[in-house]
Design an enzyme around this catalytic site. Structure first.
Site, PDB file in Angstrom:
ATOM      1  N   HIS A 170       0.872  -1.093   0.028  1.00 28.79           N
ATOM      2  CA  HIS A 170      -0.104  -0.110   0.000  1.00 28.79           C
ATOM      3  C   HIS A 170       0.881   1.144   0.045  1.00 28.79           C
ATOM      4  O   HIS A 170       1.809   1.482   0.985  1.00 28.79           O
ATOM      5  CB  HIS A 170      -1.159  -0.063   1.296  1.00 28.79           C
ATOM      6  CG  HIS A 170      -2.082  -0.866   1.093  1.00 28.79           C
ATOM      7  ND1 HIS A 170      -2.794  -1.459   2.159  1.00 28.79           N
ATOM      8  CD2 HIS A 170      -2.716  -1.510   0.124  1.00 28.79           C
ATOM      9  CE1 HIS A 170      -3.702  -2.098   1.613  1.00 28.79           C
ATOM     10  NE2 HIS A 170      -3.677  -2.403   0.397  1.00 28.79           N
TER      11      HIS A 170
ATOM     12  N   LYS B  76     -13.897   4.694   7.084  1.00 32.48           N
ATOM     13  CA  LYS B  76     -14.436   5.661   6.100  1.00 32.48           C
ATOM     14  C   LYS B  76     -15.944   5.518   5.874  1.00 32.48           C
ATOM     15  O   LYS B  76     -16.432   6.440   5.565  1.00 32.48           O
ATOM     16  CB  LYS B  76     -13.887   5.352   4.702  1.00 32.48           C
ATOM     17  CG  LYS B  76     -13.981   6.212   3.663  1.00 32.48           C
ATOM     18  CD  LYS B  76     -13.248   6.028   2.330  1.00 32.48           C
ATOM     19  CE  LYS B  76     -13.227   4.989   1.511  1.00 32.48           C
ATOM     20  NZ  LYS B  76     -14.414   4.676   0.898  1.00 32.48           N
TER      21      LYS B  76
END
Length: 904
Positions: free
Chosen positions: A161, A558
């Site tokens: 990532h 999120k």
């Protein structure tokens, strides 16, 4: 340059605590600042240094005081810079952050060495393996403690990532400067000290002249090679060193004389080259290449150790005779390679251990070079040979030789095998569904689309990797966004299509990844249905009913905000753990945590001790990514300390006292948690579900520009439309808010939730008694300490939504107020000396970079009105200016990431 000569003195009215810097660290920072100042003067000129110093003075003044005039003066100064000068100034501050970071890391190593030298053997730190073992002995007894040690597992999984903003070239320069700084601790003098200073100047000059930006995005294989550097530099030696220290402590005076009681409890995993969820650059061919590169590094390292050990183990047959098994091993080696064994026998005529180990080294080399006649088939075959040598040494009375370096090698083979890291495949459940739908519509698999053919090819790649390096090399298949048991069954169906009706399937451990709030709530129902699948039942029987479940921190945060996500994750873990016990399953929960607090970051050992009862049980697995890999594993001393802390917490989490504390607190404060969940989620939705929020978010943060930064091979978006945040990856979501100095993903909604509870005594009682709540509050405090409302206002002004601006700023102030109320502190980080010092030392300089970034954003955000009157030359000049502003912005993104020390 005197960047370090003035430590900011925070004003009490702004809620910042003052933390003194240790003299040794202050001296290191001052030295490096002076070296950088000289480099800037020599390479560009005194005028650059003057601009840097002027801006530095203004941002320090703004930090120390109420500061609005000083910030405005700093902005005015930046506006006088050309774009080229602004870039030079930004690069100067970025270099400074790299130097401060390495100085702090070096000081941390210095302190750890000092503590170890001064520590009493009977006084183990409370966050160590020793303390955990002592606690368990008192609570469950010696025999049960030994059983738990034998079952200990720590599984860090390296991911690609893209949260590491530094280039590999910059990281290499930093290592060299760190080594030079360490040399100075040896009290250098005279010519040696002068030479050290000369080398420092040369290395800092090289760091300054190295572009902070990659010219191209790294490929997945570049990411694999970056991970290999960490293995080569630290992990290969550190893991067995931790085992050794733990085992020596357990053995006491018998250390080196008795068989080890500590297992090789670390298993390294990797998504690098295997994670294809949203990354079209990761193909089946690349997965096989990644496995080959990793194996090359592992075998090279094992070969070197075996060769060194063979050369050193010169025990004579007259003093240390070999066993019959050792002689049989030697004879089997002679049959494999008579020319090699004859040559070794001539050099070691009466040294049975030396000659056997030298042949073992040759066989490891042959495995690496794919020499089938001499190569080992599997790592277990190598282990069998090493144990023959060890047992023979013990039988001959040479226990110290048996349990010294030879044991280190055995631990290394057990830990890394021939594959180095367990390569894990990840793919989105929707991709599987679409591939199966396409298969149902075509006459032949050859007629499939390129993407669907690639989905099938990955199973063939896994089979190939398993055949070459062993099943452990690639057996885990993670299904992103698992919503039903069918999502897991689809993997087996696809594997059968890929391999054909007759060929055996690769060994598959299909792992659900529950990411969204709804998926976390449905997790137990999905799992209950999944274990009825015949192939799942067959695999559970093969693994003694071991099951792995992954939890996503990023997307849940999120999805519903940090408070609700934290509580939902705790609840899901609790329910999954109880379900596993009810079904006689040995559960490993895999935590998809990031480095930033909005992605489950924060101290890992504290997080482990806050988990629900039976959700750890001596096994802990988590993702390690980006700057976290460098921070936790980049230096061997720090890596050893990190593993010690995590392993200690993993053992301690299952202590009856810890489990009783966590379950009792969760029950006591259940109603409070329910209220916080409801209110914080409502507040979060009021922001993110506001009409036009995605467009506003893209305006007030550098979210769009993050996609231009060549951090990693993975796209920043899953095909994001500006009208939706659903497909925005969690990493740029977190990265963008941290760059805007708002860090919204780490705290938004908590202030409203705490105020809704309102009972200060209850909240303080929860902070004292409930580790999950205390960890959340402390992490939010750390997150808020890196925010700055004055800088944040300037980012928010880039949009045209005063209603959303007010919502963010009000919640920031409310959360700060209530965190201080709950903790009983007068100022943020008042009792967090090390972190507080780090924030205090960097914040004014991050402010400088943020103001430069805002200037670049303002230039890029101006509406582009087409001007048909521009001739080609004028249009080219306009395009070049935009390109320069984009480059300036990207440089500040790197610099702010280095200053804040967490990106995503």
């Amino acid at each position: 340059m005197s960047l370090a000569n003035t430590t900011p003195q925070p004003d009490a009215d702004r809620g910042r605590a003052r933390h003194e810097m240790p003299d040794e660290l202050r001296a290191d920072v001052r030295l490096l600042g002076e070296v950088l100042g000289r480099v800037l003067t020599e390479s560009v000129g005194a005028d650059l240094l003057e601009d840097v110093e002027h801006l530095r003075a203004l941002t320090i003044a703004a930090y120390e005081e109420d500061g609005s005039d000083a910030i405005e003066a700093a902005e005015a100064l930046i506006d006088t810079f050309t774009v080229e000068r602004a870039e030079e100034v930004a690069r100067a501050f970025s270099c400074y952050f790299h130097l401060v970071n390495l100085a702090e890391e070096h000081h941390r190593v210095r302190v750890l060495h000092r503590r170890e030298a001064e520590a009493s053997p009977d006084a183990a730190p409370t966050d160590s393996i020793q303390h955990a073992v002592e606690t368990l002995r008192q609570e469950v007894g010696e025999e049960e403690t030994a059983r738990r040690i034998a079952g200990l597992e720590f599984r860090p999984v390296l991911t690609a990532h893209p949260t590491e903003a530094r280039r590999r070239a910059v990281a290499a320069a930093i290592r060299r400067i760190t080594n030079l700084l360490a040399e100075r601790d040896a009290r250098l003098g005279g010519i040696t000290l002068a030479d050290n200073k000369r080398q420092l100047l040369a290395e800092v000059d090289g760091l300054w002249r190295t572009s902070p930006l990659r010219s191209t995005k790294p490929s997945p294989l570049d990411e694999v090679r970056t991970a290999m550097a960490t293995f080569d530099q630290t992990l290969f030696e550190v893991f067995p060193e931790v085992y050794r220290r733990f085992d020596d402590w357990l053995a006491g005076d018998d250390a080196g004389l008795v068989p080890p009681r500590v297992p090789s409890f670390v298993r390294l995993g990797s998504w690098i080259g295997g994670d294809r969820d949203g990354n079209p650059n990761v193909t089946a061919s690349l997965t096989k290449q990644a496995a080959a590169i990793a194996s090359e590094h592992a075998l090279h390292a094992l070969e070197a150790v075996a060769l060194r050990l063979g050369r050193a183990l010169t025990l004579d047959a007259s003093t240390t005779p070999g066993s019959s098994a050792l002689e049989a091993l030697w004879q089997s080696q002679r049959l494999l390679a008579e020319d090699v064994t004859d040559e070794i026998a001539q050099r070691s005529p009466n040294e049975p251990y030396r000659r056997v180990l030298l042949v073992i080294a040759e066989r490891i080399k042959a495995t690496r070079l794919r020499n089938a006649d001499l190569a080992y088939d599997l790592a277990d075959d190598l282990l069998a040979d090493l144990r023959v040598v060890q047992e023979s040494l013990v039988a001959a009375g040479a226990a110290r030789a048996a349990f010294a370096d030879l044991q280190q090698l055995i631990w290394q083979v057990e830990t890394f095998g021939f594959h180095l890291a367990e390569l894990e495949v990840r793919q989105h459940s929707q991709v599987h569904r679409e591939t199966l739908a396409e298969i149902a519509e075509v006459d032949s698999l050859d007629d499939l689309s390129e993407r669907s053919r690639e989905v099938l090819e990955v199973f063939r790649a896994m089979a190939s990797v398993q055949a070459r390096y062993g099943v452990a090399a690639a057996r885990r298949y993670i299904v992103s966004f698992t919503t039903s048991a069918e999502d897991l069954a689809n993997v087996y169906t696809l594997a059968r299509h890929a391999m054909g009706p007759e060929a055996p399937l690769p060994v598959l451990d299909v792992i659900p990844l529950f990411e969204t709030f709804a998926d976390l709530q449905a997790s137990v129902d999905v799992l209950d249905a999944a274990i009825t699948h015949p192939l799942v039942q067959e695999r559970l029987a093969q693994t003694d009913r071991r099951l792995e479940v992954m939890l996503g921190y990023s997307d849940s945060s999120k999805d519903v905000g940090p408070v609700s996500a934290t509580l939902a994750l705790y609840d899901a873990q609790s329910r999954i753990a109880q379900w596993a016990r009810d079904n006689a399953l040995t559960l490993t929960l895999f935590h998809g945590r990031g480095g930033a607090l909005g992605r489950g970051g924060g101290p890992a050992n504290r997080a482990i001790l806050a988990q629900p009862p039976h959700s750890v049980d001596g096994r802990f697995k988590l993702t390690e990514q980006g700057e976290v890999i460098a921070a936790r594993y980049g230096h061997p001393v720090i890596a050893a300390r990190h593993i010690d802390q995590v392993a200690g917490a993993t053992l301690l989490a299952s202590a009856p006292s810890i489990e009783a504390r966590n379950s009792g607190a969760a029950e006591e404060f259940a109603a409070m948690a329910e209220r916080m969940d409801e209110v914080s989620r409502e507040r979060f939705f009021a922001l993110v579900k506001s009409p036009g929020f995605p467009q506003w978010f893209a305006q007030v943060t550098p979210q769009e520009e993050i996609g231009l930064l060549p951090l990693g091979s993975r796209p920043a978006k899953r095909g994001l439309s500006i009208n939706s945040l659903d497909d925005l990856r969690a990493i740029p979501w977190v990265f963008a808010w941290s760059q805007a100095r708002i860090n919204l993903t780490g705290w938004f909604g908590l202030g409203t939730a705490l105020r809704a509870v309102g009972d200060v005594e209850q909240l303080r009682r929860a902070y004292a008694r409930w580790p999950l709540f205390a960890t959340m509050i402390d992490n939010v405090e750390m997150s808020l300490a890196k925010t700055d409302d004055r800088i944040a206002r300037r980012y928010l002004a880039l949009g045209d939504r005063p209603d959303l601006d007010a919502l963010v700023l009000e919640e920031m102030a409310l959360t700060r107020e209530w965190v201080l109320i709950v903790t009983g502190k007068e100022r943020m980080l008042a009792n967090m000396r090390v972190l507080g010092r780090a924030v205090q030392m960097r914040s004014p300089y991050v402010d400088a970079l943020s103001l430069i970034q805002i200037r670049a954003l303002r230039g890029l955000r101006r509406p582009a009105e087409p001007d048909t009157t521009l001739d080609a030359e004028a249009q080219q000049a306009a395009d070049e200016r935009v390109a320069k502003l984009q480059r300036l912005l990207l440089i500040t993104l790197n610099g702010v990431a280095a200053g804040l020390q967490n990106t995503g």
